[in-house]
Design a protein around this motif. Structure first.
Motif, short mmCIF file in Angstrom:
data_model
loop_
_atom_site.label_atom_id
_atom_site.label_comp_id
_atom_site.label_asym_id
_atom_site.label_seq_id
_atom_site.Cartn_x
_atom_site.Cartn_y
_atom_site.Cartn_z
N VAL A 34 0.85 -1.18 0.00
CA VAL A 34 0.00 0.00 0.00
C VAL A 34 0.89 1.24 0.00
O VAL A 34 1.69 1.42 0.91
N VAL A 35 0.76 2.07 -1.01
CA VAL A 35 1.54 3.31 -1.09
C VAL A 35 0.76 4.40 -0.35
O VAL A 35 -0.28 4.85 -0.79
N THR A 36 1.30 4.81 0.82
CA THR A 36 0.62 5.77 1.68
C THR A 36 1.01 7.21 1.40
O THR A 36 0.29 8.13 1.77
N GLY A 37 2.19 7.43 0.83
CA GLY A 37 2.69 8.77 0.64
C GLY A 37 3.44 9.31 1.85
O GLY A 37 3.92 10.44 1.84
N LEU A 38 3.54 8.52 2.92
CA LEU A 38 4.28 8.93 4.11
C LEU A 38 5.73 8.47 3.99
O LEU A 38 6.02 7.45 3.36
N THR A 39 6.65 9.20 4.65
CA THR A 39 8.06 8.78 4.63
C THR A 39 8.35 7.76 5.72
O THR A 39 9.22 6.91 5.55
N ASN A 40 7.65 7.84 6.83
CA ASN A 40 7.73 6.87 7.93
C ASN A 40 6.31 6.64 8.43
O ASN A 40 5.53 7.58 8.50
N ILE A 41 6.00 5.41 8.82
CA ILE A 41 4.67 5.10 9.32
C ILE A 41 4.77 4.63 10.77
O ILE A 41 5.46 3.66 11.06
N ASP A 42 4.11 5.35 11.67
CA ASP A 42 4.11 5.00 13.09
C ASP A 42 3.04 3.97 13.43
O ASP A 42 3.24 3.13 14.31
N ALA A 43 1.89 4.02 12.76
CA ALA A 43 0.79 3.09 13.03
C ALA A 43 -0.09 2.98 11.80
O ALA A 43 -0.20 3.93 11.02
N MET A 44 -0.73 1.82 11.64
CA MET A 44 -1.63 1.61 10.52
C MET A 44 -2.66 0.57 10.91
O MET A 44 -2.36 -0.38 11.64
N THR A 45 -3.88 0.76 10.44
CA THR A 45 -4.94 -0.23 10.66
C THR A 45 -5.68 -0.45 9.35
O THR A 45 -5.70 0.43 8.48
N ILE A 46 -6.27 -1.64 9.19
CA ILE A 46 -7.03 -1.96 7.99
C ILE A 46 -8.41 -2.50 8.38
O ILE A 46 -8.58 -3.06 9.45
N ALA A 47 -9.36 -2.30 7.48
CA ALA A 47 -10.71 -2.85 7.63
C ALA A 47 -11.07 -3.48 6.29
O ALA A 47 -11.21 -2.78 5.28
N ILE A 48 -11.18 -4.80 6.27
CA ILE A 48 -11.44 -5.56 5.05
C ILE A 48 -12.94 -5.70 4.82
O ILE A 48 -13.69 -5.97 5.77
#
Length: 88
Positions: A34-48
């Motif tokens: 997943v390309v988020t556009g952030l340089t570093n990611i501290d947290a991420m969640t998904i909902a399928i």
């Protein structure tokens, strides 16, 4: 493996940014970056959506020092919404 990602919202949180998006896996794929556009990611969640929810995960250790976390879902060709927080 084909994944199409759409950024639906960008919210500034001081020196961090929250990115909200939707990704669609296709071509029989059950995982993708997943390309988020952030340089570093501290947290991420998904909902399928649908029956793919069980057994779905973000295959990374946070904080993530790159921009493209790998998401693995139980069912091929799934659609999922996600939220990522990190550095722009």
């Amino acid at each position: 493996m084909t994944i199409t990602t759409t950024i639906t919202s960008k919210i500034s949180l001081g020196n961090k940014r929250m990115i909200v998006g939707r990704s669609v896996l296709s071509g029989g794929s059950a995982s993708g970056d997943v390309v988020t556009g952030l340089t570093n990611i501290d947290a991420m969640t998904i909902a399928i959506e649908g029956s793919a929810q069980m057994g779905s995960s973000i295959n990374e250790t946070f904080p993530l020092r790159r921009t493209d976390p790998t998401v693995v879902v139980e069912t091929a060709n799934a659609t999922f919404d996600w939220v990522a927080i990190g550095n722009p």
